[in-house]
Design an enzyme around this catalytic site. Structure first.
Site, PDB file in Angstrom:
ATOM      1  N   ASN A  53       0.774  -1.222   0.172  1.00  0.00           N
ATOM      2  CA  ASN A  53       0.047   0.110  -0.041  1.00  0.00           C
ATOM      3  C   ASN A  53       0.854   1.270   0.046  1.00  0.00           C
ATOM      4  OD1 ASN A  53      -2.397   1.236   0.098  1.00  0.00           O
ATOM      5  ND2 ASN A  53      -2.882   0.983   2.206  1.00  0.00           N
ATOM      6  N   TYR A  99      -6.470   7.138  13.206  1.00  0.00           N
ATOM      7  CA  TYR A  99      -6.331   5.878  12.464  1.00  0.00           C
ATOM      8  C   TYR A  99      -7.301   5.022  12.754  1.00  0.00           C
ATOM      9  CZ  TYR A  99      -5.593   1.299  11.935  1.00  0.00           C
ATOM     10  OH  TYR A  99      -5.785  -0.116  11.740  1.00  0.00           O
ATOM     11  N   ASP A 118      -6.455  -1.780  17.811  1.00  0.00           N
ATOM     12  CA  ASP A 118      -5.229  -1.774  17.268  1.00  0.00           C
ATOM     13  C   ASP A 118      -4.612  -0.208  17.629  1.00  0.00           C
ATOM     14  OD1 ASP A 118      -3.181  -1.563  15.311  1.00  0.00           O
ATOM     15  OD2 ASP A 118      -4.316  -1.877  13.919  1.00  0.00           O
ATOM     16  N   HIS A 147      -3.214 -10.661   8.774  1.00  0.00           N
ATOM     17  CA  HIS A 147      -3.604  -9.144   8.481  1.00  0.00           C
ATOM     18  C   HIS A 147      -4.524  -9.378   7.199  1.00  0.00           C
ATOM     19  CE1 HIS A 147      -1.828  -4.993   6.936  1.00  0.00           C
ATOM     20  NE2 HIS A 147      -2.882  -4.974   7.850  1.00  0.00           N
ATOM     21  N   ASP A 185      -6.024  -3.290   1.514  1.00  0.00           N
ATOM     22  CA  ASP A 185      -5.145  -3.325   0.712  1.00  0.00           C
ATOM     23  C   ASP A 185      -4.470  -4.667   0.379  1.00  0.00           C
ATOM     24  OD1 ASP A 185      -4.476  -1.848   3.471  1.00  0.00           O
ATOM     25  OD2 ASP A 185      -2.475  -2.813   2.933  1.00  0.00           O
ATOM     26  N   TRP A 200       2.782   6.376  12.151  1.00  0.00           N
ATOM     27  CA  TRP A 200       1.332   6.144  11.814  1.00  0.00           C
ATOM     28  C   TRP A 200       0.588   5.289  11.942  1.00  0.00           C
ATOM     29  CZ3 TRP A 200      -1.753   3.706   8.037  1.00  0.00           C
ATOM     30  CH2 TRP A 200      -3.261   4.241   7.824  1.00  0.00           C
TER      31      TRP A 200
HETATM   32  C1  CS2 Z   1      -4.192  -2.025   9.747  1.00  0.00           C
HETATM   33  C2  CS2 Z   1      -4.107  -2.023   8.417  1.00  0.00           C
HETATM   34  O1  CS2 Z   1      -5.620  -3.772   9.458  1.00  0.00           O
HETATM   35  C3  CS2 Z   1      -5.158  -3.275  10.046  1.00  0.00           C
HETATM   36  O2  CS2 Z   1      -4.780  -3.788  11.456  1.00  0.00           O
HETATM   37  O3  CS2 Z   1      -3.306  -1.939  10.737  1.00  0.00           O
HETATM   38  O4  CS2 Z   1      -5.231  -1.620   7.926  1.00  0.00           O
HETATM   39  C4  CS2 Z   1      -2.939  -0.916   7.846  1.00  0.00           C
HETATM   40  O5  CS2 Z   1      -3.145   0.293   8.392  1.00  0.00           O
HETATM   41  C5  CS2 Z   1      -2.947  -1.070   6.542  1.00  0.00           C
HETATM   42  O6  CS2 Z   1      -2.739  -2.401   6.141  1.00  0.00           O
HETATM   43  C6  CS2 Z   1      -1.816  -0.107   5.846  1.00  0.00           C
HETATM   44  O7  CS2 Z   1      -1.622  -0.280   4.445  1.00  0.00           O
HETATM   45 MG    MG Z   2      -3.206  -3.062  12.126  1.00  0.00          MG
END
Ligand code: CS2
Ligand code: MG
Length: 416
Positions: free
Chosen positions: A39, A161, A224, A326, A330, A416
């Site tokens: 991403n 976020y 998170d 994960h 993305d 971030w």
């Molecule tokens: C995030 C992600 O899914 C998660 O836990 O931390 O969405 C992350 O921010 C993104 O994959 C960044 O591209």
């Molecule tokens: Mg995450």
């Protein structure tokens, strides 16, 4: 019996967000797909694949999955890193897809067969305030989710976020509130956000307490912290939220320093998940051997493919550490399908993240997995069960996009 590779194409498309897909075709017409999406840095992986790996693949035997993995990893001399490992992941996943198609079996059968009926997933709820957050949790429950990640606004911060602002809450192409939590924004430079750790640490425990009281003791809740805390701040947060019985607390510290997790672990019994930005087994060594975490967050896409992630998860299993792969938007449907096939087969499955792709993305990839009653299942089509529609891909060309940059209130760049 060898099966020479005839073609390796790098497909970059943007059905609302960028995806990099590798398509390998063998001389006798078998086609395999791999996800190589990083991403905000997509074209670096696309170039790594098209300039450096694709020429090496032509004529190689598509059956040689492990040998090809070693050839690309050791053969590069320059090891590890997200770009290299995403490129290797795409090759590896495409070769598994081909091997399973040759066998005429869904991929999970080649990984040992089913160990469970489906993958428990977690959905995403967020709100700038409690009222919005409760609505969002109720929507997720109504859609069938049985575990929910909870992200909240913080008083004094304009955006945070993982929290859908009212302006972008309805990004699902169908006008629903399905939220793409961090669409890398299509702009020439990254958007900048601001951050106040003390305000966050004061606020988050009050929100998790309220949510636990409102929704009762059963519902698995996740949160998170997105790498933003120091070890001692993370320890404090873990301890503060213990009464609310989180399923996990994710990415509490920047993950490079594995030893930082010792400090966190010695102060709290809140389960810890980490690793979405890791890319090899080496990133986990201290965390596993000292049992500093409970869940592995790596994606197939970012950790060297099915071969890379399976090796990490086997290593985790001996320490009773489970998967929590994960699955943001993305990671493309190809990467998600790979995670589902792996997750249904491994002994130490924990939970799977599921953010749901937009209808436009699903039209491009036509994934065969299904979501029902809070569970994902891979489907029975041979291989990964995902197709790539060239006409749709060509209609949505790449657009430059960046993830946000984060600053403390005094302007200092922060994680971030
Ligand atoms: C995030 C992600 O899914 C998660 O836990 O931390 O969405 C992350 O921010 C993104 O994959 C960044 O591209
Ligand atoms: Mg995450």
């Amino acid at each position: 019996m060898t099966m020479p590779i005839a073609n390796a194409e790098v497909l970059v498309s943007n059905p609302g967000r960028n995806f990099v897909t590798l398509r390998i075709t063998t001389d006798d017409g078998f086609v395999g797909l791999g996800d190589a999406t990083l991403n905000g840095r997509e074209l670096a992986v696309a170039a790594y694949l098209s300039e450096h790996l694709a020429p090496l693949l032509i004529g190689r035997d598509a059956h040689l999955i492990e040998d090809t993995w070693q050839y690309l990893y050791r053969g590069a001399y320059w090891r590890r890193g997200p770009v290299t490992m995403a490129a290797i992941a795409a090759v590896d996943t495409a070769l598994w897809d081909i091997k399973a198609k040759v066998a005429g079996l869904p991929l999970y059968q080649l990984l040992g067969g089913r160990s469970r009926s489906g993958l428990l997933v977690y959905g995403h709820a967020s709100g700038m305030d409690l009222h919005e957050l409760y609505d969002s949790i109720r929507e997720q429950l109504a859609e069938g989710y049985r575990a929910i990640r909870v992200q909240t606004g913080v008083p004094g911060l304009a955006s945070v976020y993982g929290v859908a602002s009212s302006a972008n809450a309805s990004v699902g192409d169908g006008g629903d509130r399905r939220y793409d939590y961090e669409p890398a924004r299509r702009s020439a430079v990254p958007v900048e956000e601001s951050w106040d750790t003390r305000a966050y640490l004061r606020h988050v425990p009050t929100v998790l307490e309220a949510v636990r009281n409102e929704f009762g003791p059963e519902l698995p809740l996740l949160h998170d912290a997105h790498h933003r805390l120091t070890p001692i701040q993370a320890a404090k947060l873990g301890k503060a939220v213990e009464p609310y019985d989180l399923f996990w607390l994710e990415d509490v510290t920047p993950a490079e320093n594995q030893a930082a997790l010792r400090r966190v672990r010695e102060h709290t019994t809140t389960p810890l998940a980490i690793g979405e930005v890791f890319n090899t087994i080496w990133d986990y060594r201290e965390l596993f051997e000292e049992q500093l975490i409970d869940y592995v967050r790596s994606a197939v896409t970012h950790a060297g493919g099915i071969t890379g992630l399976r090796r990490i998860l086997d290593y985790a299993a001996i320490y009773q550490i489970k998967s929590g792969v994960h699955g943001p938007t993305d990671v493309s449907p190809v990467g998600l399908a790979a995670a589902i096939h792996l997750g249904i087969a491994i002994p130490n499955f924990g939970i799977q993240e599921y953010m749901r792709h937009s209808p436009a993305t699903d039209e491009l990839f036509r994934p065969g997995y299904t979501f029902a009653d809070g569970m994902l299942t891979p489907g029975e089509a041979p291989g990964l069960g995902v197709d790539y529609d060239d006409a749709v891909g060509q209609a949505h060309p790449y657009q430059a996009a960046y993830l946000p940059v984060n600053r403390l209130l005094d302007g200092t760049v922060h994680d971030w």
